[in-house]
Design a protein around this motif. Structure first.
Motif, mmCIF file in Angstrom:
data_model
loop_
_atom_site.group_PDB
_atom_site.id
_atom_site.type_symbol
_atom_site.label_atom_id
_atom_site.label_comp_id
_atom_site.label_asym_id
_atom_site.label_seq_id
_atom_site.Cartn_x
_atom_site.Cartn_y
_atom_site.Cartn_z
ATOM 1 N N ILE A 120 -37.865 21.487 66.186
ATOM 2 C CA ILE A 120 -38.057 20.254 66.942
ATOM 3 C C ILE A 120 -38.232 19.135 65.917
ATOM 4 N N GLY A 121 -38.089 17.888 66.344
ATOM 5 C CA GLY A 121 -38.415 16.826 65.410
ATOM 6 C C GLY A 121 -37.414 15.696 65.354
ATOM 7 N N ARG A 219 -39.341 6.668 66.846
ATOM 8 C CA ARG A 219 -38.935 7.589 65.778
ATOM 9 C C ARG A 219 -38.340 6.756 64.639
ATOM 10 N N PHE A 220 -39.070 6.658 63.544
ATOM 11 C CA PHE A 220 -38.647 5.869 62.389
ATOM 12 C C PHE A 220 -38.020 6.769 61.320
ATOM 13 N N CYS A 221 -36.920 6.315 60.714
ATOM 14 C CA CYS A 221 -36.328 6.970 59.547
ATOM 15 C C CYS A 221 -35.929 5.901 58.532
ATOM 16 N N ASN A 222 -36.144 6.204 57.259
ATOM 17 C CA ASN A 222 -35.766 5.300 56.173
ATOM 18 C C ASN A 222 -34.442 5.774 55.586
ATOM 19 N N LEU A 223 -33.367 5.027 55.898
ATOM 20 C CA LEU A 223 -32.027 5.373 55.403
ATOM 21 C C LEU A 223 -31.552 4.400 54.325
ATOM 22 N N GLY A 224 -32.493 3.809 53.608
ATOM 23 C CA GLY A 224 -32.122 2.920 52.518
ATOM 24 C C GLY A 224 -31.577 3.676 51.322
ATOM 25 N N MET A 225 -31.247 2.923 50.297
ATOM 26 C CA MET A 225 -30.687 3.495 49.076
ATOM 27 C C MET A 225 -31.737 3.793 48.024
ATOM 28 N N MET A 238 -50.645 2.384 65.534
ATOM 29 C CA MET A 238 -49.708 3.498 65.713
ATOM 30 C C MET A 238 -50.453 4.826 65.639
ATOM 31 N N LYS A 239 -50.117 5.725 66.537
ATOM 32 C CA LYS A 239 -50.672 7.077 66.496
ATOM 33 C C LYS A 239 -49.573 8.010 65.985
ATOM 34 N N LEU A 240 -49.782 8.574 64.802
ATOM 35 C CA LEU A 240 -48.799 9.493 64.222
ATOM 36 C C LEU A 240 -48.849 10.828 64.962
ATOM 37 N N VAL A 241 -47.687 11.303 65.469
ATOM 38 C CA VAL A 241 -47.680 12.547 66.249
ATOM 39 C C VAL A 241 -46.715 13.595 65.705
ATOM 40 N N GLU A 242 -45.735 13.168 64.906
ATOM 41 C CA GLU A 242 -44.740 14.135 64.398
ATOM 42 C C GLU A 242 -44.148 13.608 63.111
ATOM 43 N N LEU A 243 -43.897 14.510 62.164
ATOM 44 C CA LEU A 243 -43.308 14.128 60.892
ATOM 45 C C LEU A 243 -42.355 15.232 60.460
ATOM 46 N N GLU A 244 -41.053 14.918 60.475
ATOM 47 C CA GLU A 244 -40.006 15.832 60.001
ATOM 48 C C GLU A 244 -40.133 17.231 60.588
ATOM 49 N N GLY A 245 -40.385 17.300 61.893
ATOM 50 C CA GLY A 245 -40.386 18.579 62.586
ATOM 51 C C GLY A 245 -41.736 19.228 62.750
ATOM 52 N N CYS A 263 -38.725 10.675 57.817
ATOM 53 C CA CYS A 263 -38.815 10.285 59.231
ATOM 54 C C CYS A 263 -40.192 10.645 59.778
ATOM 55 N N PHE A 264 -40.664 9.869 60.730
ATOM 56 C CA PHE A 264 -41.848 10.254 61.494
ATOM 57 C C PHE A 264 -41.792 9.615 62.880
ATOM 58 N N SER A 265 -42.637 10.140 63.777
ATOM 59 C CA SER A 265 -42.760 9.609 65.137
ATOM 60 C C SER A 265 -44.165 9.080 65.347
ATOM 61 N N VAL A 266 -44.262 7.905 65.984
ATOM 62 C CA VAL A 266 -45.557 7.335 66.345
ATOM 63 C C VAL A 266 -45.535 6.956 67.824
ATOM 64 N N LEU A 267 -46.726 6.959 68.424
ATOM 65 C CA LEU A 267 -46.903 6.462 69.783
ATOM 66 C C LEU A 267 -47.521 5.072 69.717
ATOM 67 N N VAL A 268 -46.956 4.168 70.486
ATOM 68 C CA VAL A 268 -47.447 2.792 70.569
ATOM 69 C C VAL A 268 -47.682 2.462 72.036
ATOM 70 N N THR A 269 -48.877 2.003 72.354
ATOM 71 C CA THR A 269 -49.233 1.670 73.731
ATOM 72 C C THR A 269 -49.177 0.155 73.939
ATOM 73 N N ALA A 270 -48.492 -0.254 74.982
ATOM 74 C CA ALA A 270 -48.362 -1.681 75.307
ATOM 75 C C ALA A 270 -49.620 -2.133 76.048
ATOM 76 N N ASP A 271 -50.679 -2.451 75.301
ATOM 77 C CA ASP A 271 -51.971 -2.777 75.901
ATOM 78 C C ASP A 271 -52.459 -4.171 75.495
ATOM 79 N N GLN A 272 -51.537 -5.025 75.055
ATOM 80 C CA GLN A 272 -51.899 -6.373 74.644
ATOM 81 C C GLN A 272 -51.357 -7.393 75.646
ATOM 82 N N GLU A 273 -51.641 -8.654 75.393
ATOM 83 C CA GLU A 273 -51.142 -9.724 76.251
ATOM 84 C C GLU A 273 -49.615 -9.637 76.348
ATOM 85 N N PRO A 274 -49.038 -9.680 77.552
ATOM 86 C CA PRO A 274 -47.581 -9.550 77.703
ATOM 87 C C PRO A 274 -46.830 -10.748 77.111
ATOM 88 N N LYS A 275 -46.215 -10.523 75.942
ATOM 89 C CA LYS A 275 -45.398 -11.552 75.290
ATOM 90 C C LYS A 275 -44.596 -10.851 74.203
#
Length: 555
Positions: A120-121, A219-225, A238-245, A263-275
């Motif tokens: 998984i991942g 799901r963030f991945c760094n594909l730079g050079m 950000m809540k880190l929940v998964e990293l490379e599987g 690569c890693f996965s984070v959870l972000v909750t929309a709990d701020q002023e809507p803008k």
């Protein structure tokens, strides 16, 4: 009968030849790889598109799915794709590196067939040929848990893939010409986020939209050079929940470093002023800082993003210590399941005896007046025939020698020999690999075919007594490890996946100029239990073309 229908029927007829688990679902993809003109940093240039997209189409699957991708190469150069993080159990034939496969020639197509077995991942694909990675051609490969396997967090409202990294305004052919001429490609020109860049205050369409009160998986991945980056959301932790599987201990972060190839996965909750809010991506450890932003919009929100951006982490020596401490905070969630129902922590890697230690020292030098990079004194170069084919056809005496690179760095590792770098690894041995970086720039290394346990990253030089500092309980199982300047890193793994597997720097300039090797992992039984036979559609090239086929492996 149209071409698409012929393709599907051909694959369906071929299915029994390639996979034992016929009941696992199949995902079919057809890709047209072309050039297109885009302006990632505001300067028009040729970019590699897949089905007219950059980043390319997302492969969205589930553990044990069989994935079939028919790639039509409409570029003017040979092409290969690798599936970064996919282990290809028993099947390095599909790994897509120059050491395992003949390239797809211009105007031709090739169908990759592989299974994401027991994984998984968050992974990705990208082109491994020439400097194509600098022109795009990459995309997401997400592998979800099966329905009956518990996941240690609630289902998010949606999932978003975000590719970040540095970018060059020079085209990939120009960059390749610079490297072939013996010079470095130098500093990048900017940072991109999903193929685009923006500055604070610019009127841009939102990257993604969130609804108030809901939680989203990014799901963030760094594909730079070459550049590590730092990621932070304006006003949203950000809540880190998964990293490379691996499912991680769910720590909360205001910002996270992401090194090249990771690569890693984070959870972000929309709990701020809507803008609107900014997602900020900035470079790490560069003399001249680079950054870019993207807008994250609340549905039905009102108001622009604030121009006050979250503070970046420190730089220089303090910044390296900060980043190193963050690495140590990444821990395996021992009670969570991954691809299988048993908890991740049921595998006690710290109790296994080490049978071999390989210490790898990276260096750069001038060879015949041209810049080269290497590992333990060997600067790898690809031959006309993929190493895996040479080995399978029993023709190694005509192409390369094993173990030219020793398990220890030579007395003077700055003297480089340009040749194929292939090391024998004993099947099913548990090994320790030490990376030692004496240079002033960070490195990241990836190993195809495996996940390994990242047990330590520390400053200074490694010695056997440093093992007392290893994390032998809940170090992450992953496929990429960073090595900070004047520091070392230690990983552990079992070589239990037969095949030819690439260990490489993820800084593609360094990979292209030799900072890589291949591990040859052969099963002595030559059995289908351990490794698949060469696929019927696998192209032959170089010295093996026209040779009689070897006797196939048997069950």
């Amino acid at each position: 009968m149209n071409n698409r229908l012929r393709f599907v029927l051909a694959i369906l007829l071929a299915i029994p030849c390639f996979f034992v688990n016929g009941e696992d679902p199949y995902l079919f993809h057809e890709w047209k790889v072309t050039y297109g003109t885009l302006s990632p940093l505001g300067v028009p240039q040729k970019v590699i598109l897949i089905n007219d997209q950059f980043p390319g189409p997302r492969i969205n699957g589930t553990s044990n799915n069989n994935i079939v991708v028919n790639v039509f190469n409409q570029l003017d150069e040979p092409l290969l794709f690798t599936w970064n993080g996919v282990q290809h159990r028993k099947n390095s034939w599909q790994d897509g590196t120059p050491g395992t496969m003949c390239p797809i020639m211009p105007g031709q197509n090739f169908t990759y067939r592989f299974q994401v077995k027991d994984q998984i991942g968050s992974y990705y694909y990208f082109p491994t040929t020439a400097l194509h990675r600098a022109a795009g051609g990459y995309g997401a490969l997400n592998v979800h848990s099966r329905a009956l396997i518990p996941v240690p967090f609630d289902n998010p409202a949606d999932e978003y893939n975000v590719f970040v990294g540095d970018w060059y305004n020079k085209g990939h052919k120009t960059l390749k010409k610079i490297l072939d001429g013996g010079r470095t490609i130098g500093r990048p020109d900017g940072i991109i986020i999903n193929g685009k860049s923006a500055k604070v205050g610019e009127a841009k369409e939102p990257l993604f939209t969130m609804e108030a009160g809901k939680t989203y998986r990014y799901r963030f991945c760094n594909l730079g050079m070459r550049s590590s980056v730092n990621i932070r959301f304006q006003g949203h932790p950000m809540k880190l929940v998964e990293l490379e599987g691996s499912h991680t201990v769910q720590n909360i972060y205001d910002s996270l470093d992401l090194h090249v190839g990771q690569c890693f996965s984070v959870l972000v909750t929309a709990d701020q002023e809507p803008k609107d809010y900014y997602l900020v991506v900035s470079s790490r450890f560069l003399k001249q800082a680079l950054s870019s932003v993207a807008i994250i919009r609340y549905a039905n929100g009102k108001g622009p993003a604030s121009p006050e951006l979250p503070t970046p982490p420190p730089e220089n020596t303090e910044g390296i210590a900060w980043s190193m401490n963050q690495f140590r905070s990444f821990r395996w969630n021992l009670t969570a399941s991954a691809a299988r129902p048993n908890p991740q922590g049921s595998y006690h890697y710290g109790q296994i005896n080490i049978t071999r230690t390989i210490k790898i020292f990276n260096s750069k030098s001038q060879v015949d007046g041209k810049l080269r990079y290497g590992l333990n004194g060997i600067s790898h170069t690809d031959g006309e025939t993929p190493l895996k084919l040479v080995e399978y056809f029993g023709a190694t005496d005509k192409a390369f020698k094993y173990d030219l690179m020793a398990d220890e760095a030579p007395a003077d590792a700055t003297k480089l020999t340009i040749t194929a770098n292939v090391k024998n690894a004993t099947y099913r041995n548990f090994v320790e690999i030490i990376f030692e970086n004496h240079e002033k720039t960070i490195r990241t290394y990836h190993l195809d075919g495996y996940s390994f346990f990242a047990v330590a990253v520390e400053p200074g030089r490694w010695s056997p007594e440093k093992r007392k500092n290893y994390n032998l309980v809940d170090g992450l199982s992953r496929n990429n490890i960073q090595v900070y300047p004047n520091s070392w890193a230690a990983i552990m793994l079992t070589f239990d996946n037969a095949g030819m597997w690439n260990l490489r720097s993820e800084m593609w300039e360094k990979t292209y100029l030799g900072e890589q090797l291949y591990f040859s992992v052969l099963s002595p039984s030559r059995s289908l239990r351990d490794e698949y036979n060469i696929p019927d559609n696998h192209p032959l090239c170089g010295i093996v073309k026209g040779m009689p086929m070897p006797a196939p492996y048997k069950a």
